[in-house]
Design a protein around this motif. Structure first.
Motif, PDB file in Angstrom:
ATOM      1  N   ALA A  63     -12.330 -46.684   3.901  1.00  0.00           N
ATOM      2  CA  ALA A  63     -11.724 -47.763   4.413  1.00  0.00           C
ATOM      3  C   ALA A  63     -10.567 -48.027   3.172  1.00  0.00           C
ATOM      4  CB  ALA A  63     -12.601 -49.137   4.348  1.00  0.00           C
ATOM      5  N   LEU A  64     -10.739 -47.626   1.957  1.00  0.00           N
ATOM      6  CA  LEU A  64      -9.808 -48.065   1.016  1.00  0.00           C
ATOM      7  C   LEU A  64      -8.736 -46.888   1.221  1.00  0.00           C
ATOM      8  CD1 LEU A  64      -9.261 -48.956  -1.888  1.00  0.00           C
ATOM      9  CD2 LEU A  64     -10.366 -46.911  -2.798  1.00  0.00           C
ATOM     10  N   LEU A  65      -9.058 -45.778   1.279  1.00  0.00           N
ATOM     11  CA  LEU A  65      -7.859 -44.829   1.507  1.00  0.00           C
ATOM     12  C   LEU A  65      -7.105 -44.944   2.988  1.00  0.00           C
ATOM     13  CD1 LEU A  65      -9.448 -41.479  -0.074  1.00  0.00           C
ATOM     14  CD2 LEU A  65      -7.899 -43.141  -0.894  1.00  0.00           C
ATOM     15  N   LEU A  66      -7.711 -45.502   3.861  1.00  0.00           N
ATOM     16  CA  LEU A  66      -7.108 -45.946   5.260  1.00  0.00           C
ATOM     17  C   LEU A  66      -6.233 -46.865   5.251  1.00  0.00           C
ATOM     18  CD1 LEU A  66      -6.962 -45.029   8.291  1.00  0.00           C
ATOM     19  CD2 LEU A  66      -8.719 -46.417   8.824  1.00  0.00           C
ATOM     20  N   GLY A  67      -6.653 -47.678   4.386  1.00  0.00           N
ATOM     21  CA  GLY A  67      -5.678 -48.906   4.194  1.00  0.00           C
ATOM     22  C   GLY A  67      -4.562 -48.498   3.302  1.00  0.00           C
ATOM     23  N   HIS A  68      -4.465 -47.892   2.437  1.00  0.00           N
ATOM     24  CA  HIS A  68      -3.585 -47.160   1.611  1.00  0.00           C
ATOM     25  C   HIS A  68      -2.536 -46.442   2.613  1.00  0.00           C
ATOM     26  CE1 HIS A  68      -6.003 -47.071  -2.393  1.00  0.00           C
ATOM     27  NE2 HIS A  68      -5.571 -48.464  -1.930  1.00  0.00           N
ATOM     28  N   ALA A  69      -3.269 -45.766   3.544  1.00  0.00           N
ATOM     29  CA  ALA A  69      -2.372 -44.816   4.472  1.00  0.00           C
ATOM     30  C   ALA A  69      -1.510 -45.784   5.355  1.00  0.00           C
ATOM     31  CB  ALA A  69      -3.174 -43.798   5.174  1.00  0.00           C
ATOM     32  N   LEU A  70      -2.267 -46.979   5.972  1.00  0.00           N
ATOM     33  CA  LEU A  70      -1.677 -47.722   6.904  1.00  0.00           C
ATOM     34  C   LEU A  70      -0.764 -48.734   6.412  1.00  0.00           C
ATOM     35  CD1 LEU A  70      -4.580 -48.056   9.465  1.00  0.00           C
ATOM     36  CD2 LEU A  70      -2.800 -46.343   9.568  1.00  0.00           C
ATOM     37  N   GLY A  71      -0.959 -48.983   5.020  1.00  0.00           N
ATOM     38  CA  GLY A  71      -0.029 -50.071   4.504  1.00  0.00           C
ATOM     39  C   GLY A  71      -0.864 -51.472   4.707  1.00  0.00           C
TER      40      GLY A  71
END
Length: 321
Positions: free
Chosen positions: A52-60
């Motif tokens: 979730a953390l890295l997906l949030g970074h990728a999607l902004g």
């Protein structure tokens, strides 16, 4: 009037794909919820939080974890199955929620395949076959030999009925042509306690649960159910490398959305997750607990896993309400 209506229809038809594209391009415009269908701190939660953390970074945009445990993960999975297919509710699915539970729970209120959009696989972990060092089993072959000599005399524990450990044990017994008595526990911890105390001789459980005791020499790992050896236990062979070729049984995790998720949003999520899973950052955040990144075509993988585990459930003769 007829001509005007026709033009309006044509204009509307042309505008629809443009609008759909705009929605996909703008996604996500607000925080996204990732449902974890198990309590905080467990294996699924451990996988979900770095994802979730890295997906949030990728999607902004923030991806926040929402733990909704119960019924082997079915409660959280059902919540996602019935959510709007807009990309703002995702499921951190497991081998249980999306491959095992359809066969295990006859009254499951959703279809683990038809009611979800498969996005991407993210991680896997082998099941470990562990024994007490004084149990008298030096190898997996010696365990099988003793089980054949005394059918159903050996008890093996798992974290509970229908868990990957239980079903991996049932699958192995069928493959090896042996009978062992299954003892279900309410979680991995009490099963490990009894194994350490000698109340049971064998346990099947995902590697991350038993790894600390194996590393400390308190338990002995006879084999792992993955295709390849674990870099954390390089001396421990696989089941397939111990005389039972083609045997494989792993716990896995993957991201799903409700069925009928728009193709543009599906593609954006899948592209981001596949890049994350291949990254060194993701591997590092999963930690040294026996969980490995997994990148396979999810839809095909889920169907093959569902077929495999359905046979295991049927052979084990279990059904839960």
């Amino acid at each position: 009037m007829h001509r005007l209506n026709r033009r309006q229809v044509i204009a509307t038809a042309l505008a629809c794909p443009v609008a759909g594209t705009a929605r996909a391009q703008d996604y996500p415009a607000r925080p996204v919820r990732m449902i974890v269908p198990f309590p905080p701190g467990g294996p699924t939660d451990i996988v979900a939080r770095p994802t979730a953390l890295l997906l949030g970074h990728a999607l902004g945009q923030q991806i926040f974890v929402d733990n909704r445990g119960g019924a082997g993960g079915s409660i959280g999975a059902d919540f996602v199955a019935k959510a709007a297919p807009d990309g703002y509710t995702l499921l951190m699915g497991t081998v249980g929620t999306n491959a095992i539970n359809g066969a295990l729970y006859p009254r499951l209120p959703h279809d683990p395949i038809e009611d979800f959009t498969p996005i991407a696989s993210v991680a896997s972990a082998p099941v470990a076959i562990v024994v007490h060092p004084d149990a008298g089993f030096a190898t997996l072959a010696s365990l099988v030999a003793m089980a054949k000599a005394a059918p159903d005399a050996i008890q093996y524990g798992s974290a509970g009925a229908g868990t990957p450990g239980h079903l991996a044990g049932a699958m192995f017994c069928s493959t090896a042509g042996i009978g062992m008595q299954h003892i279900p526990y309410k979680g991995s911890a009490p099963a490990i306690t009894d194994l350490l105390g000698g109340q049971i001789k064998v346990m099947f459980d995902p590697l991350q649960s038993v790894l600390p005791n194996v590393a400390a020499g308190k338990l002995k790992a006879l084999a792992l159910t993955s295709r390849q050896r674990s870099p954390l236990l390089p001396a421990v062979p696989t089941v397939s490398g111990s005389g039972w070729p083609h045997f494989e049984s792993t716990a896995w995790w993957a991201v799903f959305a409700p069925a009928r998720l728009p193709a543009g949003i599906t593609t954006r999520l899948r592209t981001a997750l596949e890049k994350i899973v291949r990254s060194d950052d993701y591997r590092s955040k999963l930690g040294n607990v026996g969980v490995q990144p997994l990148s396979v075509p999810l839809a095909e993988f889920q169907k093959s896993e569902t077929a495999k585990w359905s046979v295991a459930v049927r052979n084990a003769g279990i059904a839960l309400e």
